[in-house]
Design a protein around this motif. Structure first.
Motif, mmCIF file in Angstrom:
data_model
loop_
_atom_site.group_PDB
_atom_site.id
_atom_site.type_symbol
_atom_site.label_atom_id
_atom_site.label_comp_id
_atom_site.label_asym_id
_atom_site.label_seq_id
_atom_site.Cartn_x
_atom_site.Cartn_y
_atom_site.Cartn_z
ATOM 1 N N PRO A 295 0.835 -1.204 0.000
ATOM 2 C CA PRO A 295 0.000 0.000 0.000
ATOM 3 C C PRO A 295 0.870 1.254 0.000
ATOM 4 O O PRO A 295 2.050 1.208 0.353
ATOM 5 C CB PRO A 295 -0.770 -0.129 1.326
ATOM 6 N N PRO A 296 0.295 2.408 -0.346
ATOM 7 C CA PRO A 296 1.085 3.643 -0.378
ATOM 8 C C PRO A 296 1.407 4.187 1.014
ATOM 9 O O PRO A 296 2.272 5.038 1.157
ATOM 10 C CB PRO A 296 0.184 4.615 -1.146
ATOM 11 N N GLY A 297 0.713 3.714 2.032
ATOM 12 C CA GLY A 297 0.946 4.187 3.395
ATOM 13 C C GLY A 297 0.691 3.082 4.391
ATOM 14 O O GLY A 297 0.553 1.907 4.033
ATOM 15 N N LYS A 298 0.593 3.456 5.677
ATOM 16 C CA LYS A 298 0.420 2.445 6.727
ATOM 17 C C LYS A 298 -0.827 2.674 7.572
ATOM 18 O O LYS A 298 -0.888 2.308 8.731
ATOM 19 C CB LYS A 298 1.666 2.389 7.596
ATOM 20 N N ARG A 299 -1.857 3.268 6.947
ATOM 21 C CA ARG A 299 -3.131 3.503 7.631
ATOM 22 C C ARG A 299 -4.054 2.310 7.358
ATOM 23 O O ARG A 299 -4.431 2.067 6.216
ATOM 24 C CB ARG A 299 -3.767 4.793 7.139
ATOM 25 N N LEU A 300 -4.419 1.595 8.404
ATOM 26 C CA LEU A 300 -5.226 0.382 8.256
ATOM 27 C C LEU A 300 -6.605 0.601 8.857
ATOM 28 O O LEU A 300 -6.741 1.025 10.008
ATOM 29 C CB LEU A 300 -4.535 -0.794 8.950
ATOM 30 N N ALA A 301 -7.638 0.303 8.069
ATOM 31 C CA ALA A 301 -9.021 0.296 8.559
ATOM 32 C C ALA A 301 -9.404 -1.141 8.894
ATOM 33 O O ALA A 301 -9.055 -2.071 8.153
ATOM 34 C CB ALA A 301 -9.959 0.870 7.511
ATOM 35 N N ILE A 302 -10.117 -1.329 10.001
ATOM 36 C CA ILE A 302 -10.476 -2.675 10.448
ATOM 37 C C ILE A 302 -11.993 -2.785 10.517
ATOM 38 O O ILE A 302 -12.665 -1.975 11.179
ATOM 39 C CB ILE A 302 -9.840 -2.971 11.824
ATOM 40 N N THR A 304 -15.053 -5.379 11.558
ATOM 41 C CA THR A 304 -15.217 -6.574 12.371
ATOM 42 C C THR A 304 -16.622 -6.671 12.943
ATOM 43 O O THR A 304 -17.318 -5.655 13.069
ATOM 44 C CB THR A 304 -14.201 -6.572 13.524
ATOM 45 N N ASN A 305 -17.012 -7.890 13.292
ATOM 46 C CA ASN A 305 -18.271 -8.076 14.023
ATOM 47 C C ASN A 305 -18.019 -8.323 15.504
ATOM 48 O O ASN A 305 -18.938 -8.648 16.254
ATOM 49 C CB ASN A 305 -19.088 -9.224 13.426
ATOM 50 N N GLY A 306 -16.754 -8.171 15.926
ATOM 51 C CA GLY A 306 -16.398 -8.354 17.330
ATOM 52 C C GLY A 306 -15.514 -7.219 17.808
ATOM 53 O O GLY A 306 -14.374 -7.068 17.332
ATOM 54 N N GLY A 307 -16.022 -6.402 18.719
ATOM 55 C CA GLY A 307 -15.268 -5.234 19.152
ATOM 56 C C GLY A 307 -13.955 -5.573 19.824
ATOM 57 O O GLY A 307 -12.937 -4.908 19.612
ATOM 58 N N GLY A 308 -13.932 -6.634 20.621
ATOM 59 C CA GLY A 308 -12.720 -6.991 21.358
ATOM 60 C C GLY A 308 -11.561 -7.333 20.460
ATOM 61 O O GLY A 308 -10.438 -6.827 20.632
ATOM 62 N N ILE A 309 -11.822 -8.172 19.466
ATOM 63 C CA ILE A 309 -10.737 -8.568 18.568
ATOM 64 C C ILE A 309 -10.299 -7.385 17.713
ATOM 65 O O ILE A 309 -9.122 -7.266 17.348
ATOM 66 C CB ILE A 309 -11.169 -9.777 17.704
ATOM 67 N N GLY A 310 -11.227 -6.473 17.437
ATOM 68 C CA GLY A 310 -10.859 -5.272 16.698
ATOM 69 C C GLY A 310 -9.908 -4.391 17.483
ATOM 70 O O GLY A 310 -8.929 -3.859 16.941
ATOM 71 N N VAL A 311 -10.151 -4.232 18.779
ATOM 72 C CA VAL A 311 -9.278 -3.421 19.626
ATOM 73 C C VAL A 311 -7.904 -4.089 19.747
ATOM 74 O O VAL A 311 -6.869 -3.410 19.737
ATOM 75 C CB VAL A 311 -9.919 -3.219 21.015
ATOM 76 N N LEU A 312 -7.878 -5.414 19.879
ATOM 77 C CA LEU A 312 -6.597 -6.124 19.925
ATOM 78 C C LEU A 312 -5.790 -5.865 18.655
ATOM 79 O O LEU A 312 -4.569 -5.676 18.694
ATOM 80 C CB LEU A 312 -6.827 -7.625 20.102
ATOM 81 N N ALA A 313 -6.477 -5.856 17.511
ATOM 82 C CA ALA A 313 -5.788 -5.601 16.241
ATOM 83 C C ALA A 313 -5.230 -4.181 16.201
ATOM 84 O O ALA A 313 -4.107 -3.959 15.730
ATOM 85 C CB ALA A 313 -6.747 -5.831 15.078
ATOM 86 N N ILE A 314 -5.987 -3.209 16.703
ATOM 87 C CA ILE A 314 -5.508 -1.831 16.745
ATOM 88 C C ILE A 314 -4.286 -1.722 17.645
ATOM 89 O O ILE A 314 -3.286 -1.060 17.309
ATOM 90 C CB ILE A 314 -6.618 -0.883 17.244
ATOM 91 N N ASP A 315 -4.343 -2.384 18.808
ATOM 92 C CA ASP A 315 -3.197 -2.352 19.725
ATOM 93 C C ASP A 315 -1.933 -2.869 19.044
ATOM 94 O O ASP A 315 -0.855 -2.269 19.149
ATOM 95 C CB ASP A 315 -3.489 -3.191 20.970
ATOM 96 N N LEU A 317 -1.321 -3.118 15.851
ATOM 97 C CA LEU A 317 -0.962 -2.230 14.750
ATOM 98 C C LEU A 317 -0.106 -1.069 15.255
ATOM 99 O O LEU A 317 0.938 -0.752 14.670
ATOM 100 C CB LEU A 317 -2.236 -1.693 14.084
ATOM 101 N N VAL A 318 -0.514 -0.445 16.345
ATOM 102 C CA VAL A 318 0.231 0.684 16.897
ATOM 103 C C VAL A 318 1.594 0.218 17.400
ATOM 104 O O VAL A 318 2.615 0.892 17.198
ATOM 105 C CB VAL A 318 -0.577 1.349 18.025
ATOM 106 N N GLU A 319 1.637 -0.949 18.071
ATOM 107 C CA GLU A 319 2.907 -1.485 18.577
ATOM 108 C C GLU A 319 3.909 -1.690 17.457
ATOM 109 O O GLU A 319 5.117 -1.486 17.634
ATOM 110 C CB GLU A 319 2.665 -2.823 19.295
ATOM 111 N N LEU A 320 3.441 -2.094 16.274
ATOM 112 C CA LEU A 320 4.329 -2.398 15.157
ATOM 113 C C LEU A 320 4.606 -1.184 14.273
ATOM 114 O O LEU A 320 5.299 -1.306 13.264
ATOM 115 C CB LEU A 320 3.733 -3.529 14.315
#
Length: 897
Positions: A295-302, A304-315, A317-320
């Motif tokens: 991709p041209p940048g590192k902005r990821l949209a997520i 999901t049908n599960g809020g918890g797993i979505g927040v884990l993915a955001i966490d 993403l920021v760590e990396l």
């Protein structure tokens, strides 16, 4: 020998198997079955003198009894037969042999060495021995004993371990991931990782290259090949032996010595290779790189049908280092219109647990049109309300339509289906959507795409120009080293160290060597007269860490105090280290810079990669703090800055509270200067400045150690023999006088010449550009010019002729050696308004001189028949000129050196 005849070996028109066996569970039987199952389309023959047929395949007693000459000979015969078989294959005209057999040994006198010598006699290539084999799915070739054969695809795998290669094949079979080629290199007596990097880098069917590495044999060759490949496509590596115990195991497994893991990190980073920590990450990399464009940048949209797993993915993403994408206001309004009021309203886009296929489709279509994100991760946690498989099918349809509409610019889409069955995973894989079992793996896969884009940008960036005022006194420095070597010493004394550093414009505190207390007091008096206080340090080649023996005394202000302190230092050192050779004490001005940062800089020798530059936090606790980073020289300012940024102490170099920022680039310039010193004087085996004080006024070396010794060239070529990456060949800078007394300055091209080349091309007519590039050239992109200006000075060289008054580029001549470094292909281009003034003749003579110095045997090129001026010049220079037998309108020109 690089790619020489590799195409014949990896895409053969005919194959012979020597050693095929009827015995169940034997390697020979497994390979015979795999070749047959793959339905190899070319001629195939079986050689086994003990059987007339095996499993319905007729066999002959020797290679010479086949009805054809095989391009590739696959050998599973016992060790005693190997050398004879290689010799016979070469004598018949085979292009190469794949030696599966293990136990050929290493080094002089071994069967491996004899087999390599026999192959070289015929220009024949060898893969192995001790390897799993080769699989080229697109050619229906499975010359391996792997349990599975992957389908055709865009990934190439090069592995030093047969087991790892087999594991990748098994994984690929489950994930519908295809390969352009899989090569297990084994003991690499001929074809090595670098050769295969060259091959797959230029292979149009390969989109990304995966490596499993245990140890690099020829670091210079590897770095050249890896850097070239990484400019074209992603190269991802897993290296075993990260810790000492692992490194030892790797060495016994491959018969090679593994170097320091931190140095490998530095080498991979310099080459633009993405390193992953384990096979799981390699699988994640393969899952994304085999299917998606970066991709041209590192902005990821997520989504999901599960809020918890979505927040884990955001966490994660920021760590990396990724960025959670914002949602454009107009897209948020549209999402409000199609989603229930309970949706999250932000990223992650939680569309609630009862989401059905239609809700997923509506949200995904909007996110794919949102300019605020660069990629979308779709996640599903299975519920009893909606079918996970139906949702997956709907997602594939939406993604498919998006790709049709946008083509190569389509936004990457990744997927996580938690607990999905094989059918759902296959559905997503079949649609080219990389899918993962966890949010962690998916985010890592996305970040691998991001890192590849960043690596490509870094490899093609224009580094800043070196300050013109840096002109080291190289001869002074060499004299210091020569005197120490003539004395039979391995360490420089402090005064010599100061002279060495000052020759490279690295400031050091006033330093004197005193043999006794009286001499120390005399030197100290000179410093007291200038208002300084004094520090004393023990001077001994055998005492590396001075503070361990009470060998440092600070804040001395009178000659009497210096005498007393000197006596105490010498007494303690002799008592604690009676075996040490003690030469006296070092007398230095006491430097008080309360807000200066204590750093360590230097370089050392690595057994694999040669000279390595070190930067980190300094002081007496440097080993405990262990905040350091390594880089391979040569360095420019940008590479030095990048090295500094890898450390935690880099954050302290800026301004904070009442502390001013360190003088811009002062530390980076010291690193550049040390890299140049290492290039100029390879007899410096180790150099360590600790501490180097840095503040707003600049940098100052307080203490330093320099080890010297005679060294043999580690790497071939005309550059520094201790650099795995060839340094800028400044010895080829010269002034040329052409017609009518016109003088021009000629030098090897530099990466920062990109703007000059852009301007130069504006002065070349479209007709002359067509004669040079064989096609109309309307524009020259940054990427195109970067490939012309950024060379490794190993296999490619280019010289620019520069106007001595204006600095403008007047002409360029370049040469690129072939894969076996015997011939080079040249090209030349001049400003159109300067033709006929003798510059082209002078540049052609220069490139011929350079080719001879590099040991090339032939210079060749292709010239359009209408380019009569170039053809006439080639004839005058002694080139043989012939019409190309395959390309109408082109002449082949060749000069034997």
């Amino acid at each position: 020998m690089s790619v020489y005849r590799l195409k014949n070996v990896l895409l053969p028109s005919s194959v012979a198997l020597v050693g095929g066996s009827p015995r169940p569970a034997s390697v020979g039987r497994a390979i015979l079955e795999n070749i047959r199952k793959a339905e190899f389309r070319g001629e195939f023959g079986l050689v086994n003198p003990r059987y007339s047929e095996i499993d319905g395949v007729s066999s002959v007693g020797s290679l010479s009894k086949l009805s054809f000459v095989p391009e590739l000979v696959v050998i599973t015969a016992p060790v005693p037969a190997i050398v004879g078989l290689v010799d016979e294959a070469g004598r018949l005209g085979a292009a190469g042999a794949l030696i599966i057999t293990a136990g050929l040994g290493h080094g002089a006198g071994s069967p491996a060495e004899a087999a390599e010598r026999a192959a070289r006699k015929y220009g024949m290539r060898l893969i192995g021995p001790n390897c799993l084999g080769v699989m080229i799915p697109g050619a229906n070739l499975n010359a391996s004993f792997s349990a599975h054969m992957p389908g055709p695809g865009t990934l190439a795998l090069i592995s030093q371990s047969g087991a790892i290669a087999a594991g990748m094949v098994d994984w690929a079979a489950q994930r519908a991931v295809g390969f352009s080629g899989i090569v297990s290199v084994g003991d690499q007596i001929d074809v090595d990782i670098a050769d295969l990097l060259d091959y797959f880098a230029m292979d149009g069917k390969t989109k990304a290259i995966l490596l499993y590495v245990e140890a690099i044999k020829d670091a210079s060759k590897f770095m050249s090949a890896a850097r070239a490949a990484a400019r074209i496509k992603p190269v991802v590596v897993v290296k075993s032996g990260r810790k000492a115990q692992g490194a030892k195991a790797a060495a016994t497994h491959t018969g090679a010595l593994a170097g320091s893991d931190e140095v490998y990190d530095a080498a991979f980073r310099r080459a633009g290779v993405l390193r992953v920590s384990d096979l799981r990450e390699l699988f994640d990399c393969a899952e994304t790189l085999g299917r998606l464009e970066s991709p041209p940048g590192k902005r990821l949209a997520i989504l999901t049908n599960g809020g918890g797993i979505g927040v884990l993915a955001i966490d994660r993403l920021v760590e990396l280092g990724g960025i959670p994408a914002a949602i454009a206001s107009e897209i948020r309004l549209k999402l409000d219109a199609v989603l229930p009021s309970t949706w999250s309203g932000s990223n992650p886009v939680d569309i609630v647990g009862d989401a059905d296929p239609a809700r997923y489709a509506a949200a995904l279509e909007l996110l794919l049109t949102d300019p605020s994100n660069d990629a979308v991760l779709v996640m599903n946690v299975q519920t009893a309300i909606a079918s996970a498989e139906e949702i997956a099918a709907t997602v594939t349809v939406v993604v498919g339509k998006h790709r049709v509409k946008h083509g190569r610019s389509a936004k990457p889409v990744l997927a996580v289906w938690v607990g999905a069955d094989q059918k759902t995973g296959s559905l997503l894989s079949g649609a080219g959507i990389p899918n993962f079992s966890t949010e962690d793996s998916a985010v890592r896969g996305f970040m691998h795409l991001v890192k590849h884009r960043e690596v490509m940008a870094a490899l093609t960036q224009v580094p800043p120009a070196m300050p013109s005022e840096f002109a080291p006194e190289t001869e002074v420095a060499r004299e210091v080293i020569a005197m120490a070597l003539a004395d039979g010493r391995h360490w420089l004394d402090p005064v010599e160290v100061k002279r060495l550093l000052e020759a490279y414009d690295i400031a050091m505190v006033p330093t004197f060597a005193a043999a006794d207390a009286d001499q120390a007091a005399a030197y100290a008096s000179e410093l007291f007269a200038k208002g300084a206080t004094v520090v004393l340090k023990i001077m001994s080649r055998d005492i590396v860490h001075k503070s361990d023996v009470g060998g440092v005394v600070l804040n001395l202000t009178t000659p009497e105090a210096v005498r007393t302190a000197t006596a105490g230092i010498l007494s303690r050192a002799r008592a604690l280290r009676p075996e040490a050779r003690i030469a006296g004490v070092i007398v230095q001005a006491m430097v008080v810079r309360q807000k200066a940062r204590e750093l360590i800089v230097g370089f050392a020798d690595d057994p694999t990669f040669g000279t390595v530059i070190v930067f980190g936090r300094g002081g007496i606790a440097v080993e405990i703090i262990n905040d350091k980073a390594l880089a391979l020289p040569p360095l420019d300012l940008q590479l030095a800055r990048d090295l500094i940024e890898l450390t935690r102490v880099s954050r302290l170099l800026g301004a904070y509270r009442d502390v001013s920022a360190v003088k811009p680039d002062a530390v980076a310039m010291v690193l550049v200067k040390l890299a140049q010193m290492a290039a100029d004087i390879p007899e410096i085996r180790e150099l360590d400045i600790n501490p180097l004080l840095a503040d707003e006024a600049g940098v100052l070396a307080v203490d330093a150690r320099v080890a010297v010794g005679i060294v043999e060239r580690k790497f071939k070529g005309s550059g520094p023999g201790n650099f795995a990456v060839r340094a800028y060949p400044s010895q080829w800078q010269r002034h040329l006088e052409v017609k009518d007394g016109w003088r021009v300055f000629v030098r090897p091209i530099r990466p920062e010449d990109e703007p000059l080349i852009h301007e130069f091309l504006r002065h070349v007519t479209s007709h002359d550009l067509r004669l040079r590039f064989f096609a109309p050239m309307k524009e020259f992109t940054h990427a195109f010019i970067a490939r012309l200006t950024q060379l490794d000075y190993a296999r490619a060289m280019a010289f620019v002729a520069v106007d001595e008054t204006t600095g403008e580029v007047l002409g360029v001549v370049r040469i690129h050696s072939d894969s076996i470094y015997e011939s080079g292909e040249y090209a030349i281009l001049l400003r159109s308004d300067l033709k006929g003034r003798g510059l082209g003749w002078a540049l052609m003579q220069l490139i011929i001189e350079y080719a001879r110095s590099e040991g090339l045997k032939v210079i060749a090129g292709d010239v359009l028949q209408e380019n009569v001026v170039m053809l006439e010049m080639c004839r005058d220079l002694g080139f043989e000129v012939k019409a190309d037998p395959h390309e109408h309108g082109i002449c082949n020109v060749k000069l034997k050196l």
